[in-house]
Design an enzyme around this catalytic site. Sequence first.
Site, PDB file in Angstrom:
ATOM      1  N   GLU A 210       3.554  10.744  -5.378  1.00 46.72           N
ATOM      2  CA  GLU A 210       4.816  10.386  -5.551  1.00 46.72           C
ATOM      3  C   GLU A 210       5.072   9.264  -5.051  1.00 46.72           C
ATOM      4  OE1 GLU A 210       7.578  13.039  -6.473  1.00 46.72           O
ATOM      5  OE2 GLU A 210       5.805  14.197  -6.528  1.00 46.72           O
ATOM      6  N   CYS A 244      13.233   6.388  -2.676  1.00 49.02           N
ATOM      7  CA  CYS A 244      12.406   5.849  -3.767  1.00 49.02           C
ATOM      8  C   CYS A 244      13.793   6.307  -5.205  1.00 49.02           C
ATOM      9  CB  CYS A 244      11.145   7.221  -3.818  1.00 49.02           C
ATOM     10  SG  CYS A 244      11.845   8.844  -3.407  1.00 49.02           S
TER      11      CYS A 244
HETATM   12  P1  NAD Z   1       3.617   2.924   2.137  1.00 49.73           P
HETATM   13  O1  NAD Z   1       2.640   3.302   0.575  1.00 49.73           O
HETATM   14  O2  NAD Z   1       3.158   1.704   2.244  1.00 49.73           O
HETATM   15  O3  NAD Z   1       3.372   3.745   3.450  1.00 49.73           O
HETATM   16  C1  NAD Z   1       3.039   5.540   3.037  1.00 49.73           C
HETATM   17  C2  NAD Z   1       2.275   5.559   3.849  1.00 49.73           C
HETATM   18  O4  NAD Z   1       0.925   4.941   3.653  1.00 49.73           O
HETATM   19  C3  NAD Z   1       2.633   5.660   5.292  1.00 49.73           C
HETATM   20  O5  NAD Z   1       2.359   7.037   6.165  1.00 49.73           O
HETATM   21  C4  NAD Z   1       1.501   4.370   5.308  1.00 49.73           C
HETATM   22  O6  NAD Z   1       0.957   4.490   6.806  1.00 49.73           O
HETATM   23  C5  NAD Z   1       0.268   4.524   4.507  1.00 49.73           C
HETATM   24  N1  NAD Z   1      -0.347   3.358   4.072  1.00 49.73           N
HETATM   25  C6  NAD Z   1      -0.135   2.679   4.513  1.00 49.73           C
HETATM   26  N2  NAD Z   1      -0.693   1.587   4.133  1.00 49.73           N
HETATM   27  C7  NAD Z   1      -1.719   1.989   3.561  1.00 49.73           C
HETATM   28  C8  NAD Z   1      -3.580   1.626   3.382  1.00 49.73           C
HETATM   29  N3  NAD Z   1      -3.763   0.593   3.589  1.00 49.73           N
HETATM   30  N4  NAD Z   1      -4.097   2.476   3.569  1.00 49.73           N
HETATM   31  C9  NAD Z   1      -3.809   4.170   3.888  1.00 49.73           C
HETATM   32  N5  NAD Z   1      -3.034   4.436   3.893  1.00 49.73           N
HETATM   33  C10 NAD Z   1      -1.587   3.870   3.822  1.00 49.73           C
HETATM   34  O7  NAD Z   1       5.280   3.629   1.747  1.00 49.73           O
HETATM   35  P2  NAD Z   1       6.650   2.960   2.500  1.00 49.73           P
HETATM   36  O8  NAD Z   1       6.803   1.566   2.870  1.00 49.73           O
HETATM   37  O9  NAD Z   1       6.158   4.173   3.513  1.00 49.73           O
HETATM   38  O10 NAD Z   1       7.498   3.320   1.617  1.00 49.73           O
HETATM   39  C11 NAD Z   1       7.681   3.071   0.403  1.00 49.73           C
HETATM   40  C12 NAD Z   1       7.662   3.240  -0.610  1.00 49.73           C
HETATM   41  O11 NAD Z   1       7.458   4.653  -1.229  1.00 49.73           O
HETATM   42  C13 NAD Z   1       8.574   3.363  -1.942  1.00 49.73           C
HETATM   43  O12 NAD Z   1       7.725   2.149  -2.716  1.00 49.73           O
HETATM   44  C14 NAD Z   1       9.081   4.092  -2.328  1.00 49.73           C
HETATM   45  O13 NAD Z   1      10.015   3.990  -3.567  1.00 49.73           O
HETATM   46  C15 NAD Z   1       8.012   4.939  -2.096  1.00 49.73           C
HETATM   47  N6  NAD Z   1       8.705   6.124  -1.967  1.00 49.73           N
HETATM   48  C16 NAD Z   1       8.482   7.249  -3.170  1.00 49.73           C
HETATM   49  C17 NAD Z   1       8.757   8.607  -2.532  1.00 49.73           C
HETATM   50  C18 NAD Z   1       8.839   9.767  -3.815  1.00 49.73           C
HETATM   51  O14 NAD Z   1       9.244  11.095  -3.775  1.00 49.73           O
HETATM   52  N7  NAD Z   1       8.364   9.821  -5.182  1.00 49.73           N
HETATM   53  C19 NAD Z   1       9.924   8.675  -1.921  1.00 49.73           C
HETATM   54  C20 NAD Z   1       9.825   8.073  -0.519  1.00 49.73           C
HETATM   55  C21 NAD Z   1       9.767   7.187  -0.797  1.00 49.73           C
END
Ligand code: NAD
Length: 456
Positions: A210, A244
Site C-alpha cells: 500500500e 497517502c
Molecule cells: P516509510 O516507507 O518510510 O516507512 C514505512 C515503514 O517501513 C515504517 O514502519 C518504517 O519503520 C519501515 N522502514 C523504513 N525504512 C525501512 C527500510 N530501509 N527497510 C525496511 N523497513 C523500513 O513510510 P512513512 O514515511 O512511514 O509513510 C509515508 C509514506 O507512506 C508515503 O509515501 C505515503 O503515501 C505512504 N502511505 C501509503 C498508504 C496507503 O494506504 N497506500 C497509507 C499511508 C501512507
Amino acid sequence: MEKVKGILEEQKQYFYSGNTLDISNRKSALIKLKNEIKKNESNIFAALKDDLNKSEFESFATEIAMVYEEIKDAIKNIDKWSRRKKVKTPISQIKASSYIYKEPYGTILIIAPWNYPFQLVMSPLVGAIAAGNTVVIKPSELAPATANVIEKIIGNIFNKEYVVVVQGDVEVNKALLDERFDYIFFTGSIAVGKIVMEAATKYLTPVTLELGGKSPCIVDKSDKIDLFAKRIVWGKLLNSGQTCVAPDYFLIHRDIKEEFLKAVEKYIKEFYGDNPIDSEDYVKIINKRHFQRILSLIDKDNILLGGKYNESKLKIEPTVVEVKSLDEKIMDEEIFGPIMPIITYSKYEEIINIVRSFEKPLALYLFTEDKKLEDRIIKDINFGGGCINDTIVHLATTELPFGGVGMSGMGSYHGKKSFDTFTHEKSILKRSNFIDIPLRYPPYLGKISLLRKIFK
Ligand code: NAD
C-alpha cells in the site's frame, strides 16, 4: 535477531494448533479487540495528540471509527466469507464436484507507517484475524506514543504466539524481513516498498504493498466551485496533507482559477481561523526532517496563498503555489504536506498528458457536473481509486477495495477484500468413484478425435 526468530517459531506452532481456524475464536478475538480499543480511546487520543497534534475529532473519524466499521463488518460476515464455496464443474470432468476452501496463509507481517499510525495497523489486523492468521505487527517508530498504545492494547488481549507487536527502528524491520512469513502486508513509501518486495523474493512470500505517489485533483468549470473548494480544502488539510490519498496537485480549469483560489482562502479561514498555525485542529508535521523536506518544495516566488511556518511547532501554513513548469521540485515527489500546487488547463488533452506524465496515482479526484467528462477520465486514466466530487472518503467504504496500481501499490483491502487478501483459495476437485471414464488413460491410439469433440 533471536527474539524475532523465537516469536515466529511460537506463532507457527500456534497456527498449526488449529486454534485460529475456529470461526468462533476469530469472532471473539475481534470482539476483544474492539472492546480493548474502546477502553483505550482516551489513551489513543493522547498518543495521536502527542505524535501529530491530532484533534480528538480527527483521531476518532480517521483512526478509530474506520476500525470499528471493519470489525463490525468482519464479525457480521465472517461465516459467509469463510464458508467453502461450491463452483461449477465442466462436463469434461464428469463425474466430479469442485470447491474453493478458504485457508488462512499462516503468519502475517504487518508493517505500518506513521501518518495514520493507529488505523493503518488495526485495519489490516482485522482482516488478518478474521481470515484466521497469526500476526506480527511492526508499527512506525516515528509515531512512538501511538506505537506504545498499540503494544499495550495488543499485549492486554492476545498471547504473543497469536498477535504480537515488535517495536524498533529500521534495523528491526530488516530483521523481520529476513524471516520467513507467509504473507507481508506493507504500508509506506514507494522506496521502502521496493525493499520489502526484494526481501520477499527470498522465500517468494506474497505481498500487499500500500504505497503513495502524486494523486491529482481535477476541477472542471462549474457553478459549484464554492462547494468543490470546501471539500478539497478539507481533504487536502486533513492530517496536514500527510495522507497517502491526499490530493497532491490541482488541475484547475483556466476560467475558474480566481474563483477557486478565493473559495480556497475562504475555507482555510473558516476551518482553521486567521492563523492556522495556532489552530488546535491543525495537525503538525511529524518531524524536523519532513518539515524541512516540505519547506524545500516551496518556491517563494510561486506562492499564491499562505507560506508562513513555525519550526518549534512543526507547523506549515496551508500554502497554495502556482506551478509554472512541470520540472519544478514540487512536481518531483509526493508532497505529503499542506502545500497545494495549482496548474491551469483549458483542454481535456492537457489533463491527460499531465496526469500520464506521472506514475499511475493511488487516488484521483474529479470535480465536475459533466457526466461525459467523468466517464472519459475514469476510462482514460489508470489509478488506484478515487472520488467524483469529493476527496479521500472512498477509502472509508468497506464495500470498496482500497489499493494502488503500478507504482502506487499492489493488492487491496478493506471489508471482504481484507479477508480475501489474507486468505489462500484452495481449489479442490472431488471425483466420484462410481464410474471411471477410460479416455485419459494410455494407450492413446485413436482417442484424440474424441478429445477434440469435447474441447471444440
Ligand atoms: P516509510 O516507507 O518510510 O516507512 C514505512 C515503514 O517501513 C515504517 O514502519 C518504517 O519503520 C519501515 N522502514 C523504513 N525504512 C525501512 C527500510 N530501509 N527497510 C525496511 N523497513 C523500513 O513510510 P512513512 O514515511 O512511514 O509513510 C509515508 C509514506 O507512506 C508515503 O509515501 C505515503 O503515501 C505512504 N502511505 C501509503 C498508504 C496507503 O494506504 N497506500 C497509507 C499511508 C501512507
